[in-house]
Design an enzyme around this catalytic site. Structure first.
Site: not given
Length: 476
Positions: A170, A202-204, A207, A245, A279, A378
């Site tokens: 994904k 997307d995530g929902p 993912g 990560e 990152c 961050e």
């Protein structure tokens, strides 16, 4: 305008289960650059089923066959470099030089390293009376971010292929174009049907059902720490392996020597690369307190040389990826000012002459205290914080005073001192004087994640270890 409306499942381009789409916005123009289909749990089910069906044959394929396949992928990847670079510039604003250069070179470098590592990798070992066998873990869910799309796809897909796993990828919904072209590359290279599958979304929508799927054996995720925690929770009921990560707040300890000024300039430029959306960026520059004024002068000059503008041109950096990212960065810049840090360069608002696009001024703060928000969070933008230290021990203390531990840096003339400092930093990697190595492991301590990627170290998370006892009977 690009339209990618099919998913790659079972070796074919197929229509999604539902006709939902999402727009992809070019962050340089704020205009729609294309649209992609948004997957669902039904699409995830199909992709995982295809990967599960392909696993028995691919898991016992020979090393020679896997090396040949990865070699074919390398050939097609090289052929499609221009297409990939154009996609990166459109979807996430990478300047052309960066897209055609380091963004693409990272993917190619990881692929070449995986091929060489696979040739020499030992999947079996006799130990005492036992045979220790390292076998592919199974079906892998690979969830990647938008900031270095090809790098993050490469460090997951290529080790998974090399170890005999099958997978569902994904890509980030913010950088789906390069993910789709990557699928075209693997299809042309002849990856067996079902071994590699792609579902956009997307995530929902994708993912969540992917990371929690009962037939997924392992999840590899790169992204924010917040999202990583949710993925781990979602995967926990299946007791599946989860490697992550996540975020970082990398310290960059600059030693008090004749090279300080040069290392300050390098540190500013490295921090601004990819608009600070890295990152592992050296976002906390630690310098001798007694030389802070000198450092400020050098940093101001270096930041002024970082040009911002149209990624199709020759600017050093382009926009950040999205409006939400732009707003977050602006809020944190203002918070740095409000908390009393010295603004050396940049600041709130867009750069002069850039009224449209999610452009951020290359910003440097000095006299930062490590308990300030800009030193803790961050920022993920072109914002550098400079912190003073009084001694080497003090520098190491500041470096380790963070919830993150992904990447760290030490620069200076005294190599023995730099080596000793590197050993004391609690971080998954420490680069001395800009050291870089595709074979070295990459991954985090603390809230920066778990597991390791890059080189042969990247194979481990995709393998199970089996002990066959009595394989070699004891001599009578």
């Amino acid at each position: 305008m690009r339209e990618y409306l099919k998913f790659y499942i079972g070796g074919r381009w197929v229509d999604p289960a539902q006709s939902a789409t999402m727009n992809v916005v070019n962050p340089a123009t704020e205009e729609v650059a294309g649209r992609v289909s948004v997957g669902s749990a039904a699409d995830v089910d199909r992709a995982v089923a295809a990967a599960r069906e392909a696993f028995p044959a691919w898991s016992v394929s020979s090393v020679a066959d896997r090396v040949d396949l990865l070699g074919s992928i390398s050939e097609v990847y090289t052929k499609r470099r221009d297409d990939l670079a154009a996609a990166l510039t459109e979807e996430m604003g990478a300047p052309s030089a960066l897209a055609n250069g380091f963004q693409l070179d990272l993917g190619a470098g990881h692929l070449g390293t995986v091929i060489e590592s696979l040739r020499d990798f030992s999947f079996e070992q006799e130990l005492g009376q036992s045979l220790i066998v390292r076998e592919p873990i199974g079906v892998c869910a690979l969830i990647t971010p938008w900031n270095w799309p090809l790098n993050q796809i490469a460090v997951k897909v290529f080790p998974a292929l090399a170890t005999g796993c099958t997978m569902v990828l994904k890509p980030s919904e913010r950088s789906p174009f390069s993910g789709q072209i990557f699928a075209e590359i693997l299809d042309e290279a002849g990856v067996p049907a079902g071994v590699f599958n792609v579902v956009q979304g997307d995530g929902p929508s994708v993912g969540v059902p992917l990371s929690g799927h009962r037939d997924v054996d392992m999840v590899s995720f790169t992204g924010s720490t917040r999202a990583g925690v949710e993925i781990a929770k979602n995967a926990a009921p299946g007791v599946k392996r989860v490697t992550q990560e996540l975020g970082g707040k990398g310290p960059n300890i600059l030693l008090d020597d004749a090279s300080l000024a040069d290392n300050v300039g390098k540190g500013v430029v490295t921090m601004m690369l990819n608009s600070g959306q890295t990152c592992s960026a050296p976002s906390r520059m630690l310098v001798p307190s007694a030389r802070m004024e000198e450092v400020i002068d050098v940093a101001r000059t270096a930041a002024a040389a970082v040009t911002v503008g149209d990624p199709q041109g020759d600017s050093t950096i382009g926009p950040v990826v999205a409006e939400s990212q732009f707003v977050k960065i602006q809020n944190l810049i203002q918070q740095g000012i409000d908390e009393g840090a010295t603004l050396v360069a940049g600041g709130p608002g867009r750069p002069d002459g850039l009224a449209k696009g999610f452009y951020v001024k290359p910003t440097v703060f000095a006299d930062v205290k490590n308990d300030m928000t800009i030193a803790r969070e961050e920022i993920f933008g072109p914002v550098l914080t400079i912190i003073g230290y009084d001694s080497v021990d003090h520098a190491v203390e500041i470096a380790n005073d963070t919830e993150y531990g992904l990447a760290a840096f030490v620069a200076g003339d005294d190599l023995d001192l730099a080596r000793s400092i590197a050993r004391r930093i609690r971080s998954g990697s420490v680069a001395i004087n800009d050291g870089f190595d595709f074979c070295a492991p990459f991954g985090g301590y603390k809230k920066s994640g778990n597991g390791r990627e890059w080189g042969a170290f990247g194979f481990d998370d995709y393998l199970e270890t089996k002990g066959i006892l009595g394989y070699t009977p004891a001599s009578s």
